[in-house]
Design a protein around this motif. Structure first.
Motif: not given
Length: 228
Positions: A17-21
């Motif tokens: 999940d690229g929205s997570e750092p």
């Protein structure tokens, strides 16, 4: 969220999940996947990606972590195993990085590829490098310099995406069939020759290609002897 799973005779799978750092856990998840892929007898590696970070995503990230991430991505990119990535929705950050490192890249129709930004500029990581290697500097300029989204249809036209997949399961099955019977070690050699072709002169590349040809001929001879 990052998850990995494996089962006998089935593809290894990673979800990013690229929205997570970016975190140490992300690096570890890809490392574990690579370990499993190198130990597996067969099958493809499947990477499912979605999500793009916001402008604050670099908070808490340091260059040591980024270095570890880029190194494990390079390991993923060089696996002795075929890798297939499937993207959906907006994909940036770790999702874009892993997507671009795959051998075969598929996108759902709603996919947009995004080089992430912070408050001042786009992220100068290796996603920009891979985009340029795939599609050229002129055609990826707006994406790399300004974070301009690359929609699925445009990515297909640029050669960044190999297929727009209306039915991801069927597309993955087709990819598995295409790669069936291909030796992992031999695939890794062909992939490296492919990478080197864009930066190496004919004269410098010739030796590596001849060595690969010699290896293939020796293996072919060995198989002929065994068959007889």
């Amino acid at each position: 969220m990052v998850t990995t799973k494996t089962a006998p005779q089935t593809p290894l799978t990673l979800a990013l999940d690229g929205s997570e750092p970016l975190t140490a856990a992300t690096v570890k998840a890809v490392t574990v996947l690579c370990d499993q892929a190198e130990d597996a007898a067969d099958g493809i590696v499947t990477v499912r990606v979605t999500g793009a970070p916001d402008l604050t995503w670099t908070s808490g990230v340091d260059v040591i972590l980024v270095t570890k991430w880029e190194r494990v991505l390079r390991r993923l990119e060089r696996l002795p195993r075929a890798t297939v990535a499937v993207a959906s929705g907006d994909c940036g950050g770790t999702a874009l990085d892993a997507f671009l490192a795959a051998d075969i890249r598929m996108a759902l129709p709603d996919t947009r590829l995004l080089v992430p930004r912070d408050a001042t500029a786009t992220w100068p990581g290796m996603a920009g490098y891979r985009l340029v290697q795939l599609a050229g500097a002129a055609r990826t300029r707006k994406a790399v310099l300004f974070g301009h989204p690359i929609a699925a249809a445009e990515a297909l036209d640029l050669g960044i995406v190999d297929e727009i997949a209306e039915d991801p399961a069927a597309a993955l099955a087709a990819a598995a069939e295409v790669t069936r019977g291909v030796s992992g070690q031999e695939l890794a050699i062909r992939r490296q020759l492919l990478f080197d072709a864009t930066t190496t002169s004919f004269e410098d590349a010739l030796g590596a290609h001849l060595a690969a040809c010699d290896r293939a001929l020796r293996q072919s001879t060995g198989r002929t002897v065994e068959a007889s």
